[in-house]
Design an enzyme around this catalytic site. Sequence first.
Site, PDB file in Angstrom:
ATOM      1  N   SER A  18       0.862  -1.172   0.000  1.00 35.00           N
ATOM      2  CA  SER A  18       0.000   0.000   0.000  1.00 35.00           C
ATOM      3  C   SER A  18       0.904   1.229   0.000  1.00 35.00           C
ATOM      4  O   SER A  18       1.857   1.274  -0.781  1.00 35.00           O
ATOM      5  CB  SER A  18      -0.937  -0.036   1.213  1.00 35.00           C
ATOM      6  OG  SER A  18      -1.879   1.006   1.147  1.00 35.00           O
ATOM      7  N   HIS A  45      -3.038  -1.591  -2.950  1.00 36.44           N
ATOM      8  CA  HIS A  45      -4.107  -0.637  -2.688  1.00 36.44           C
ATOM      9  C   HIS A  45      -3.993   0.521  -3.668  1.00 36.44           C
ATOM     10  O   HIS A  45      -2.912   1.067  -3.875  1.00 36.44           O
ATOM     11  CB  HIS A  45      -4.027  -0.118  -1.256  1.00 36.44           C
ATOM     12  CG  HIS A  45      -4.313  -1.163  -0.231  1.00 36.44           C
ATOM     13  ND1 HIS A  45      -4.094  -0.969   1.108  1.00 36.44           N
ATOM     14  CD2 HIS A  45      -4.806  -2.426  -0.340  1.00 36.44           C
ATOM     15  CE1 HIS A  45      -4.448  -2.055   1.783  1.00 36.44           C
ATOM     16  NE2 HIS A  45      -4.873  -2.958   0.919  1.00 36.44           N
ATOM     17  N   ASP A 138      -3.898  -4.863   6.403  1.00 34.42           N
ATOM     18  CA  ASP A 138      -4.251  -5.765   5.314  1.00 34.42           C
ATOM     19  C   ASP A 138      -3.018  -6.571   4.889  1.00 34.42           C
ATOM     20  O   ASP A 138      -1.936  -6.013   4.716  1.00 34.42           O
ATOM     21  CB  ASP A 138      -4.788  -4.960   4.124  1.00 34.42           C
ATOM     22  CG  ASP A 138      -5.450  -5.840   3.082  1.00 34.42           C
ATOM     23  OD1 ASP A 138      -5.864  -6.968   3.417  1.00 34.42           O
ATOM     24  OD2 ASP A 138      -5.559  -5.391   1.923  1.00 34.42           O
TER      25      ASP A 138
END
Length: 198
Positions: A18, A45, A138
């Site tokens: 991310s 992401h 995540d």
Amino acid sequence: MKSSFFHNKYKGIVIGGSAGSFKPITKLLADLPKDFPIPIFLCLHRLKHVRHGFIEALSIKSSKPILEPLDKEIVRPGMVYLAPANYHLCIELGNTMSLSTEGLVNNSRPAIDLTFKSAAYVYKEKLIGILFSGANKDGALGMKAIKDKGGVTIIQDPEESMMNTMPLSAKQVTEIDFCLEAEKITNFLLDLYKAYQK
């Protein structure tokens, strides 16, 4: 690096990241040889409403083609697959991929956990999971799934990561095989490539 990790004929590599991961992942893709044989699944992401530009930016320096797969597309050796914006990407039995618009997981779609868990279920000990910089958790449970199935787990060194929440979270929930700086993650894959040439 333990040579035992290069004796396995891996069938998949999943990479998640991310905030702060774009630059090191772009560098990794640039440094891999064109004939690197193992399919790579990228779950990063990204802004859900921006459909264009992201894959083009990744592809500029990549030595390998990068594709956003279609639902039920067949996994081919040596390809790099990028989870499309606003779609979860899962690997399925039967050598295919699936896309879905189910609810957010860890406030994300695509969710790294879903990609990693599905790949762990399919590839088991034949999977390598790599988690780069990111600002949320995540990917942590996905890395645990990979480890539980006998796969190899690698995180970007939190000391180097622009945002270290993601790699630290994985480290908290499971045993990590390698905690490496981004350049050494690339070197790991290059050593694996050399082992496959023998």
